[in-house]
Write an enzyme that holds these catalytic residues in place. Structure first.
Site, mmCIF file in Angstrom:
data_model
loop_
_atom_site.group_PDB
_atom_site.id
_atom_site.type_symbol
_atom_site.label_atom_id
_atom_site.label_comp_id
_atom_site.label_asym_id
_atom_site.label_seq_id
_atom_site.Cartn_x
_atom_site.Cartn_y
_atom_site.Cartn_z
ATOM 1 N N GLN A 97 2.272 -0.977 -6.144
ATOM 2 C CA GLN A 97 2.072 -1.715 -7.396
ATOM 3 C C GLN A 97 2.098 -0.759 -8.585
ATOM 4 O O GLN A 97 2.687 -1.060 -9.630
ATOM 5 C CB GLN A 97 0.726 -2.445 -7.369
ATOM 6 N N TRP A 98 1.471 0.372 -8.419
ATOM 7 C CA TRP A 98 1.326 1.361 -9.492
ATOM 8 C C TRP A 98 2.682 1.825 -10.005
ATOM 9 O O TRP A 98 2.882 1.979 -11.217
ATOM 10 C CB TRP A 98 0.523 2.527 -8.942
ATOM 11 N N GLU A 108 4.647 12.595 -5.098
ATOM 12 C CA GLU A 108 3.777 12.037 -4.062
ATOM 13 C C GLU A 108 3.812 12.872 -2.788
ATOM 14 O O GLU A 108 4.825 13.485 -2.443
ATOM 15 C CB GLU A 108 4.211 10.598 -3.749
ATOM 16 N N SER A 110 4.451 13.707 0.806
ATOM 17 C CA SER A 110 5.601 13.241 1.580
ATOM 18 C C SER A 110 5.296 13.216 3.070
ATOM 19 O O SER A 110 4.993 14.250 3.672
ATOM 20 C CB SER A 110 6.814 14.146 1.331
ATOM 21 N N ALA A 111 5.401 12.019 3.658
ATOM 22 C CA ALA A 111 5.220 11.884 5.107
ATOM 23 C C ALA A 111 6.471 12.306 5.866
ATOM 24 O O ALA A 111 6.489 12.273 7.095
ATOM 25 C CB ALA A 111 4.849 10.444 5.448
ATOM 26 N N ARG A 112 7.529 12.696 5.149
ATOM 27 C CA ARG A 112 8.697 13.291 5.816
ATOM 28 C C ARG A 112 8.418 14.752 6.162
ATOM 29 O O ARG A 112 8.945 15.282 7.134
ATOM 30 C CB ARG A 112 9.931 13.220 4.910
ATOM 31 N N ARG A 180 6.617 7.654 10.793
ATOM 32 C CA ARG A 180 5.777 7.027 9.765
ATOM 33 C C ARG A 180 6.063 5.547 9.580
ATOM 34 O O ARG A 180 5.261 4.818 8.995
ATOM 35 C CB ARG A 180 5.981 7.736 8.425
ATOM 36 N N LEU A 197 -0.239 8.976 -23.449
ATOM 37 C CA LEU A 197 -1.330 8.050 -23.737
ATOM 38 C C LEU A 197 -0.835 6.635 -24.020
ATOM 39 O O LEU A 197 -1.456 5.652 -23.590
ATOM 40 C CB LEU A 197 -2.155 8.586 -24.915
ATOM 41 N N ARG A 207 -3.374 -3.545 -15.780
ATOM 42 C CA ARG A 207 -4.017 -3.370 -14.471
ATOM 43 C C ARG A 207 -5.537 -3.447 -14.498
ATOM 44 O O ARG A 207 -6.160 -3.384 -13.438
ATOM 45 C CB ARG A 207 -3.587 -2.034 -13.862
#
Length: 291
Positions: A97-98, A108, A110-112, A180, A197, A207
């Protein structure tokens, strides 16, 4: 001076934010938000608006009034002069969602390349609720305690089972990018999120509202606290002119003017749809319409 000692700087420093720099501010059951770095302050917004060198006026009230004017009239570039970098730990479904808010820089976990931790978000009992009857995207009335506990246990069991399969696949030598795929989206991920900002306030406006999902609202609430420490004048103006204000349509304004003149206006006469009428009434009569 060695880099990172924080003993000397010529840049703008916000002491209230320095006090929480690098601290993990808890969110949900296992998540957090952590301020990594920032640039600018209320003064930076004022300076950019005046396009002048220096610290703006000597009177705080004048700076606050200018920031209020900028916020009220939807100016953007002065607020873009400030930036913040956050380290966030959050469930994957919240992250999805973010990232709908595209005007930010993200890197982010990484699950790789790495193995995800055995950490899952399990909502607490009061957040286990039925589907809302008036919001296709939201939850409604909380379920009875016994039903909620059964569902929480189901979430835990499924999450653990999928993670055990994930570990088994890795042990068999399967590529991490494939292993994964079977994980549940309540697994926690982490990222660095850098945003100016102006775009941060846009994120918070959307949100932190009642229509947003509870879980991302909790992150927005925590970040709003950070904004209050960082740029208190901007925060006050944001609350005044956006967060706790309301925007109405031309047709709704006509209805309000008629009411102020003593006329009784029904939904059918107003020309407003049922939803917009309901929204207008909730703004005018937050405690319920008078008899």
């Amino acid at each position: 001076m060695e880099e990172g000692t924080g003993e000397y700087t010529k840049r703008v420093v916000v002491h209230a934010l320095e006090d929480i720099l690098h601290q993990e501010l808890r969110v949900l059951d296992k998540g957090f938000v952590r301020v990594v770095d920032y640039m600018g302050s209320d003064e930076s917004v004022v300076q950019a608006a005046r396009v002048s060198y220096g610290r703006g006026t000597k009177r705080t009230s004048q700076d606050a009034a200018l920031i209020g004017y900028l916020m009220r009239h939807a100016h953007t570039s002065p607020f873009e002069m400030c930036e913040i970098k956050l380290h966030v730990k959050l469930p994957i479904f919240v992250a999805r969602q973010w990232v709908r808010h595209r005007t930010a820089s993200i890197n982010e976990y990484s699950a790789r390349y790495s193995v995800l931790d055995r950490e899952f978000y399990i909502p607490d009992e009061k957040q286990i609720a039925e589907q809302s009857t008036n919001n296709a995207q939201g939850r409604g009335t909380p379920l009875p305690a016994d039903a909620a506990k059964r569902i929480m246990e189901l979430f835990r069991r499924n999450s653990e089972l999928m993670y055990e399969d994930y570990e088994a696949l890795l042990e068999q030598g399967l590529a991490r990018e494939l292993a994964r795929m079977n994980l549940t989206i309540n697994c926690y991920t982490q990222w660095y999120w850098k945003v100016n900002l102006h775009n941060l306030l846009r994120f918070l406006a959307l949100r932190s509202g009642a229509g947003a999902q509870y879980e991302i609202r909790e992150y927005a609430s925590r970040i709003l606290e950070i904004v209050r420490l960082w740029v208190p004048m901007v925060h006050a103006a944001f609350v005044e002119y956006h967060l706790e204000s309301s925007t109405i349509s031309r047709s709704a304004l006509v209805v309000v003017r008629k009411m102020l003149q003593g006329e009784k206006v029904s939904m059918e006469e107003s020309g407003l749809g049922r939803r917009e009428w309901g929204e207008l009434m909730s703004v005018l009569y937050p405690d319920g319409e008078p008899e």
